[in-house]
Write a protein that holds these residues in place. Structure first.
Motif, PDB file in Angstrom:
ATOM      1  N   ASP A   6       0.827  -1.209   0.000  1.00  0.00           N
ATOM      2  CA  ASP A   6       0.000   0.000   0.000  1.00  0.00           C
ATOM      3  C   ASP A   6       0.862   1.261   0.000  1.00  0.00           C
ATOM      4  OD1 ASP A   6      -2.377  -1.426  -0.034  1.00  0.00           O
ATOM      5  OD2 ASP A   6      -2.468  -1.522   2.156  1.00  0.00           O
ATOM      6  N   ARG A   7       2.002   1.194   0.680  1.00  0.00           N
ATOM      7  CA  ARG A   7       2.884   2.365   0.706  1.00  0.00           C
ATOM      8  C   ARG A   7       3.535   2.580  -0.662  1.00  0.00           C
ATOM      9  NH1 ARG A   7       5.540   3.451   6.597  1.00  0.00           N
ATOM     10  NH2 ARG A   7       3.555   3.842   7.611  1.00  0.00           N
ATOM     11  N   ILE A   8       3.828   1.500  -1.359  1.00  0.00           N
ATOM     12  CA  ILE A   8       4.380   1.647  -2.715  1.00  0.00           C
ATOM     13  C   ILE A   8       3.335   2.298  -3.612  1.00  0.00           C
ATOM     14  CG2 ILE A   8       5.178   0.412  -4.764  1.00  0.00           C
ATOM     15  CD1 ILE A   8       6.405  -1.655  -2.898  1.00  0.00           C
ATOM     16  N   LYS A   9       2.107   1.801  -3.547  1.00  0.00           N
ATOM     17  CA  LYS A   9       1.028   2.374  -4.362  1.00  0.00           C
ATOM     18  C   LYS A   9       0.821   3.848  -4.025  1.00  0.00           C
ATOM     19  CE  LYS A   9      -1.289  -2.076  -4.513  1.00  0.00           C
ATOM     20  NZ  LYS A   9      -2.391  -2.882  -3.970  1.00  0.00           N
ATOM     21  N   GLU A  10       0.841   4.171  -2.732  1.00  0.00           N
ATOM     22  CA  GLU A  10       0.660   5.553  -2.279  1.00  0.00           C
ATOM     23  C   GLU A  10       1.723   6.472  -2.876  1.00  0.00           C
ATOM     24  OE1 GLU A  10       2.312   7.492   1.658  1.00  0.00           O
ATOM     25  OE2 GLU A  10       0.651   6.121   2.089  1.00  0.00           O
ATOM     26  N   ARG A  11       2.984   6.028  -2.833  1.00  0.00           N
ATOM     27  CA  ARG A  11       4.078   6.844  -3.364  1.00  0.00           C
ATOM     28  C   ARG A  11       3.988   6.958  -4.888  1.00  0.00           C
ATOM     29  NH1 ARG A  11       5.303  10.476  -1.348  1.00  0.00           N
ATOM     30  NH2 ARG A  11       7.276  10.616  -2.419  1.00  0.00           N
ATOM     31  N   MET A  12       3.603   5.870  -5.559  1.00  0.00           N
ATOM     32  CA  MET A  12       3.459   5.928  -7.010  1.00  0.00           C
ATOM     33  C   MET A  12       2.405   6.957  -7.397  1.00  0.00           C
ATOM     34  SD  MET A  12       3.726   1.870  -7.965  1.00  0.00           S
ATOM     35  CE  MET A  12       3.520   2.097  -9.738  1.00  0.00           C
ATOM     36  N   ILE A  13       1.282   6.946  -6.700  1.00  0.00           N
ATOM     37  CA  ILE A  13       0.210   7.894  -6.992  1.00  0.00           C
ATOM     38  C   ILE A  13       0.664   9.313  -6.696  1.00  0.00           C
ATOM     39  CG2 ILE A  13      -2.100   8.629  -6.267  1.00  0.00           C
ATOM     40  CD1 ILE A  13      -2.724   5.566  -5.937  1.00  0.00           C
ATOM     41  N   ALA A  14       1.384   9.497  -5.571  1.00  0.00           N
ATOM     42  CA  ALA A  14       1.876  10.831  -5.205  1.00  0.00           C
ATOM     43  C   ALA A  14       2.812  11.397  -6.267  1.00  0.00           C
ATOM     44  CB  ALA A  14       2.587  10.778  -3.853  1.00  0.00           C
ATOM     45  N   LEU A  15       3.509  10.520  -6.967  1.00  0.00           N
ATOM     46  CA  LEU A  15       4.430  10.953  -8.024  1.00  0.00           C
ATOM     47  C   LEU A  15       3.776  10.996  -9.400  1.00  0.00           C
ATOM     48  CD1 LEU A  15       7.578   8.978  -6.846  1.00  0.00           C
ATOM     49  CD2 LEU A  15       7.181  11.436  -6.664  1.00  0.00           C
TER      50      LEU A  15
END
Length: 128
Positions: A6-15
């Protein structure tokens, strides 16, 4: 210590790289993996990827954050996520610039680091 998808997905979306809209391919290219490998990580099938460091760099965060060991994407004492992104962009711009500018920046940083070095006990002046 297992990675938090979930943290990977969160960072991908943030970028700006939504995993559901081609972001997996972007991340795979950034870290030198196949999109299927990123898909396995995001599905929770991989506990600790070999390219964890590369993934954290591409996502402009820390390994600890992706391993669910930190509360802040940029680390406990690091810059805000927005500042981390800006710094990474500036660094990338610097790396694309001429060698002369790179030399000037490296010299400036070196001087600043030297100025901030604590004095050793042998060379420190004692108060009178």
């Amino acid at each position: 210590m297992s990675i938090n998808p979930d943290r990977i997905k969160e960072r991908m979306i943030a970028l700006g790289h939504d995993p559901a809209a081609g972001g997996q391919t972007w991340l795979a290219n950034e870290v030198g993996m196949k999109p299927q490998g990123i898909q396995s990580i995001l599905a929770g099938e991989v506990q600790r990827p070999r390219k964890l460091r590369e993934i954290s760099i591409a996502l402009k965060t820390t390994e600890d954050y992706l391993l669910d060991e930190g509360d802040h994407p940029a680390g406990k004492k690091g810059p805000s996520p927005e500042m981390a992104i800006r710094l990474a962009d500036l660094f990338a711009e610097l790396m694309r610039s001429s060698g002369d500018l790179q030399y000037q920046v490296a010299t400036y940083i070196e001087k600043r680091l030297e100025a901030n070095q604590p004095q050793s006990r042998d060379t420190a002046t004692k108060p009178a």
